[in-house]
Structure formats: structure tokens, C-alpha cells
Design a protein around this motif. Structure first.
Motif, PDB file in Angstrom:
ATOM      1  N   MET A 108      32.030   5.261   6.754  1.00 15.75           N
ATOM      2  CA  MET A 108      32.834   6.310   6.154  1.00 15.75           C
ATOM      3  C   MET A 108      34.242   6.233   6.711  1.00 15.75           C
ATOM      4  O   MET A 108      34.430   5.869   7.869  1.00 15.75           O
ATOM      5  CB  MET A 108      32.241   7.689   6.448  1.00 15.75           C
ATOM      6  CG  MET A 108      33.057   8.831   5.856  1.00 15.75           C
ATOM      7  SD  MET A 108      32.308  10.428   6.138  1.00 15.75           S
ATOM      8  CE  MET A 108      31.038  10.374   4.907  1.00 15.75           C
ATOM      9  N   VAL A 109      35.216   6.550   5.896  1.00 24.54           N
ATOM     10  CA  VAL A 109      36.603   6.626   6.340  1.00 24.54           C
ATOM     11  C   VAL A 109      37.187   7.954   5.891  1.00 24.54           C
ATOM     12  O   VAL A 109      36.732   8.546   4.908  1.00 24.54           O
ATOM     13  CB  VAL A 109      37.458   5.454   5.792  1.00 24.54           C
ATOM     14  CG1 VAL A 109      36.909   4.125   6.255  1.00 24.54           C
ATOM     15  CG2 VAL A 109      37.553   5.501   4.286  1.00 24.54           C
ATOM     16  N   ALA A 110      38.173   8.414   6.615  1.00 20.08           N
ATOM     17  CA  ALA A 110      38.885   9.637   6.238  1.00 20.08           C
ATOM     18  C   ALA A 110      40.324   9.513   6.708  1.00 20.08           C
ATOM     19  O   ALA A 110      40.581   9.244   7.872  1.00 20.08           O
ATOM     20  CB  ALA A 110      38.226  10.848   6.873  1.00 20.08           C
ATOM     21  N   THR A 111      41.250   9.658   5.783  1.00 15.27           N
ATOM     22  CA  THR A 111      42.673   9.672   6.116  1.00 15.27           C
ATOM     23  C   THR A 111      43.318  10.792   5.313  1.00 15.27           C
ATOM     24  O   THR A 111      42.666  11.451   4.506  1.00 15.27           O
ATOM     25  CB  THR A 111      43.373   8.335   5.769  1.00 15.27           C
ATOM     26  OG1 THR A 111      43.520   8.239   4.353  1.00 15.27           O
ATOM     27  CG2 THR A 111      42.620   7.137   6.321  1.00 15.27           C
ATOM     28  N   PRO A 125      45.030  -1.303   9.351  1.00  6.50           N
ATOM     29  CA  PRO A 125      45.709  -1.356   8.055  1.00  6.50           C
ATOM     30  C   PRO A 125      45.866   0.027   7.417  1.00  6.50           C
ATOM     31  O   PRO A 125      46.853   0.289   6.733  1.00  6.50           O
ATOM     32  CB  PRO A 125      44.822  -2.249   7.195  1.00  6.50           C
ATOM     33  CG  PRO A 125      43.938  -2.959   8.139  1.00  6.50           C
ATOM     34  CD  PRO A 125      43.828  -2.120   9.357  1.00  6.50           C
ATOM     35  N   ALA A 126      44.900   0.918   7.636  1.00  6.99           N
ATOM     36  CA  ALA A 126      45.035   2.281   7.095  1.00  6.99           C
ATOM     37  C   ALA A 126      46.258   2.958   7.701  1.00  6.99           C
ATOM     38  O   ALA A 126      47.005   3.640   6.999  1.00  6.99           O
ATOM     39  CB  ALA A 126      43.776   3.090   7.371  1.00  6.99           C
ATOM     40  N   ALA A 135      40.985   1.201   3.983  1.00  8.60           N
ATOM     41  CA  ALA A 135      40.004   1.229   5.074  1.00  8.60           C
ATOM     42  C   ALA A 135      38.586   1.044   4.549  1.00  8.60           C
ATOM     43  O   ALA A 135      37.781   0.322   5.152  1.00  8.60           O
ATOM     44  CB  ALA A 135      40.120   2.543   5.848  1.00  8.60           C
ATOM     45  N   LEU A 136      38.275   1.663   3.428  1.00 14.55           N
ATOM     46  CA  LEU A 136      36.941   1.525   2.843  1.00 14.55           C
ATOM     47  C   LEU A 136      36.681   0.087   2.405  1.00 14.55           C
ATOM     48  O   LEU A 136      35.610  -0.466   2.651  1.00 14.55           O
ATOM     49  CB  LEU A 136      36.780   2.483   1.665  1.00 14.55           C
ATOM     50  CG  LEU A 136      35.403   2.533   1.022  1.00 14.55           C
ATOM     51  CD1 LEU A 136      34.363   3.010   2.029  1.00 14.55           C
ATOM     52  CD2 LEU A 136      35.426   3.441  -0.189  1.00 14.55           C
ATOM     53  N   GLY A 191      32.636  -5.779   5.789  1.00 12.36           N
ATOM     54  CA  GLY A 191      32.042  -6.086   7.082  1.00 12.36           C
ATOM     55  C   GLY A 191      32.942  -5.844   8.274  1.00 12.36           C
ATOM     56  O   GLY A 191      32.571  -6.157   9.404  1.00 12.36           O
ATOM     57  N   GLY A 192      34.129  -5.290   8.058  1.00 16.09           N
ATOM     58  CA  GLY A 192      35.040  -5.015   9.158  1.00 16.09           C
ATOM     59  C   GLY A 192      34.569  -3.853  10.015  1.00 16.09           C
ATOM     60  O   GLY A 192      33.785  -3.010   9.568  1.00 16.09           O
TER      61      GLY A 192
END
Length: 90
Positions: free
Chosen positions: A20-23, A48-49, A32-33, A39-40
Motif C-alpha cells: 500500500m502507498v499513501a501520499t 521517486p514518490a 509508488a504503487l 517488486g520494489g
């Protein structure tokens, strides 16, 4: 676009099963997703985000700003990074 429209005051509730990502900006979250899905690691996605946020929302964040990170590497203790510093002299 992910979730609700960017300008909407409502945000969806989400549950991530694998990552999960949140910005604060949908473009940064998308970057980011994508990296996470390829696989990062969380750190691979966060850098990068942050760069996207510096361009997409320069009034909120920028290169050279403060950095606060809680990172939990596998099988080790939690790492806290505090990257604030005083502004350079004029």
C-alpha cells in the motif's frame, strides 16, 4: 486516477493485501504503487514518490526539505531517521 477525485474532501477506505502507498498527490501515489507492484521495496517506492511530490506539489514539499522516516527492515530493529536541519545562512 486512484480512489476519489483529487479535489474531493472524501477519501475511500482501502485495505492492501500485498502493499500500500499513501501520499498527498495521486501522481506520486501512482508512481509508488507501480514500483511496488514491480517488486520494489517501500524505500524503492518512496524516493521517486518524493521526487514527484517536489514537482507536483512544490508548495508542500521540495528537495532539501525535512525528512522523517520510520523504517522497519526485515529481522532487525526499527530505524528512525530525522533529516531536519536549519536553513543555510544567507
Amino acid at each position: 486516477m486512484i480512489g476519489a477525485p483529487f479535489q474531493s474532501p472524501e477519501r475511500p477506505v482501502v485495505i492492501g493485501e500485498t502493499h500500500m502507498v499513501a501520499t498527498s498527490h495521486p501522481e506520486a501515489s501512482t508512481v509508488a504503487l507501480d514500483i511496488s507492484e514491480e517488486g520494489g521495496t517501500a524505500v524503492d517506492a518512496a524516493l521517486p514518490a518524493s521526487a514527484v511530490l517536489a514537482v507536483a506539489a512544490p508548495h508542500m514539499t521540495a528537495l532539501g526539505g525535512a525528512c522523517f522516516v520510520l523504517y522497519a527492515p526485515p529481522r532487525t530493529d526499527l530505524v528512525a531517521l530525522h533529516g531536519s536541519r536549519p536553513p543555510p545562512p544567507h
